[in-house]
Scaffold this active site. Structure first.
Site, short mmCIF file in Angstrom:
data_model
loop_
_atom_site.label_atom_id
_atom_site.label_comp_id
_atom_site.label_asym_id
_atom_site.label_seq_id
_atom_site.Cartn_x
_atom_site.Cartn_y
_atom_site.Cartn_z
N THR A 19 -6.68 18.72 -1.21
CA THR A 19 -6.20 17.83 -2.28
C THR A 19 -7.18 17.88 -3.44
OG1 THR A 19 -4.97 16.37 -0.82
CG2 THR A 19 -5.72 15.44 -2.90
N GLN A 70 -4.67 18.28 5.98
CA GLN A 70 -5.02 18.00 4.58
C GLN A 70 -6.48 17.58 4.51
OE1 GLN A 70 -5.49 14.50 3.52
NE2 GLN A 70 -6.27 15.22 1.55
N TYR A 74 0.84 -1.20 0.00
CA TYR A 74 0.00 0.00 0.00
C TYR A 74 0.87 1.25 0.00
CZ TYR A 74 -2.78 3.86 1.52
OH TYR A 74 -3.35 5.11 1.60
N ALA A 78 -1.60 8.50 4.45
CA ALA A 78 -2.66 7.83 5.20
C ALA A 78 -2.15 6.69 6.05
CB ALA A 78 -3.71 7.31 4.21
N ARG A 91 0.72 8.18 -7.58
CA ARG A 91 -0.33 7.25 -7.17
C ARG A 91 -1.70 7.56 -7.80
NH1 ARG A 91 0.81 4.39 -2.45
NH2 ARG A 91 -1.10 4.82 -1.27
N TYR A 146 -9.78 16.15 2.29
CA TYR A 146 -10.57 15.63 1.19
C TYR A 146 -12.00 16.13 1.40
CZ TYR A 146 -6.95 12.28 -0.26
OH TYR A 146 -5.80 11.69 -0.71
N GLY A 148 9.03 12.32 -4.74
CA GLY A 148 10.35 11.95 -5.24
C GLY A 148 11.54 12.53 -4.50
N SER A 171 -3.04 13.92 7.33
CA SER A 171 -4.01 13.49 6.33
C SER A 171 -5.42 13.36 6.91
CB SER A 171 -3.57 12.14 5.75
OG SER A 171 -4.57 11.59 4.91
#
Length: 358
Positions: free
Chosen positions: A160, A132, A26, A81, A260, A134, A290, A108
């Protein structure tokens, strides 16, 4: 000890043996063929630095400011997460480690630990932290999350915007990823993540709970309805960055979600220069995806970012060393950043500019 990891790449190798296979897959998975996942690293390697010489670098200052927060260094913890898959103390342990390393942490929405418990963790109260967000189909849940973040002392909301649906991560599909018994998304009322047969449980959760209709009007609403600065995370295009600023965003985070979401998009470091030109100082600019070396941090700052965020390395550190592992990992990257600044002839973050890039 001589066998301890001395950089973040070695830390990843150590974490592979420490994690449950489903959790490991994951955390490390990318979307599709994982081309963007690999490109995020390859693109940094292709950029060369052109250092200055005969500059007084006897005292190098790594401090910077983003969204009104004064930071000791430009390395922050990205929102990721399910930290309890890596350590029983989950996000609270991450927050303690980040605070001990002087790093900003972005928590998150998909945290296994309630945001209030993270804010109340030992040593965390005075450290900078963001939340963050959603956006849920139930906008009452969304409004509640923002209000709770304000009340718990989070300093910004990070919206996000690159995940109207979850990118297809085939490792999770194959594993039928779901949260083990006793774990849930702790910040929301309906936080169970269970996998239908042959599917990723998190993809199923996104399809059911999150709002794919999110648009620019929602960003304007969010920016006008909270006293906190709002940063938009997941921006790929210069025109979208401009529009985000016009809609009230105080920050833009150049991110492809660690490779992702949509596979074959460019690396974030490749997208950064055009976005920096478009934003033109009207909002704070950050980058994730990265970053593994101090030279990566220097390259990102030289091309216009004010700070970088690291995600997976924090999870590797949490899995192998708990909160102290998180502290050590951040300190390793900060030390590399300071060394790279010294060798580039850049005594302050403000001295990092595009003239250092070949």
């Amino acid at each position: 000890m001589s066998g301890d990891p001395v950089n973040l790449l070695e830390l990843e190798d150590a974490a592979m043996a420490a994690l449950d296979p489903h959790a490991r897959d994951y955390y490390r998975s990318g979307a599709g063929d994982e081309l963007t996942l690999a490109r995020n690293r390859d693109a940094f390697a292709e950029i060369e630095l052109l250092p200055r010489v005969l500059v007084d670098v006897s005292a190098v200052d790594t401090s910077t400011s983003v969204l009104g927060a004064r930071l000791a260094h430009p390395v922050a913890v990205a929102p990721t997460a399910f930290h309890c898959l890596a350590d029983p103390e989950g996000e609270a342990a991450t927050a303690r480690g980040a605070a001990a390393a002087g790093a900003l942490m972005c928590l998150s929405s998909l945290s296994n630990t309630p945001m209030e418990e993270v804010a109340a963790a030992e040593g965390v109260a005075d450290s900078p932290r963001w939340f963050q967000l959603y956006v849920f189909r139930d906008r009452g849940v969304t409004r509640d999350l923002v209000a709770r973040a304000e009340a718990a002392g989070y300093g910004a909301i990070v919206l996000t915007v690159d995940a109207p649906v979850l990118g297809r991560r085939e490792r999770d599909v194959r594993n039928e990823f779901e949260l083990p018994p006793g774990l849930s998304i702790a910040c929301v009322p309906e936080g169970a993540v269970d996998a239908p047969a042959g599917q990723s449980g998190l993809a199923a959760y996104f399809a059911t709970m999150l709002d794919a209709s999110l648009d620019w009007a929602d960003l304007e609403w969010l920016a006008s309805s909270t006293s906190l600065p709002v940063a938009v995370k997941g921006v790929h295009r210069a025109d979208d960055a401009e529009r985000a600023v016009e809609a009230g965003a105080a920050g833009v985070i150049v991110s492809n979600h660690g490779g992702r979401q949509l596979d074959t998009v460019p690396a974030t470091i490749e997208m950064l220069p055009a976005i920096a030109d478009a934003v033109a100082g009207r909002a704070d600019l950050l980058l994730d995806s990265g970053v593994r070396r101090g030279t990566d941090v220097v390259k990102a700052l030289a091309l216009g970012a004010g700070a970088v965020l690291i995600g997976r390395p924090v999870l590797w550190a949490l899995a192998t060393g708990g909160s102290d592992g998180v502290r050590r990992a951040i300190e390793m990257l900060v030390a590399e950043t300071r060394e790279a600044m010294t060798l580039c002839g850049a005594p302050t973050v403000a001295d990092l500019g595009p003239d250092l890039i070949v």
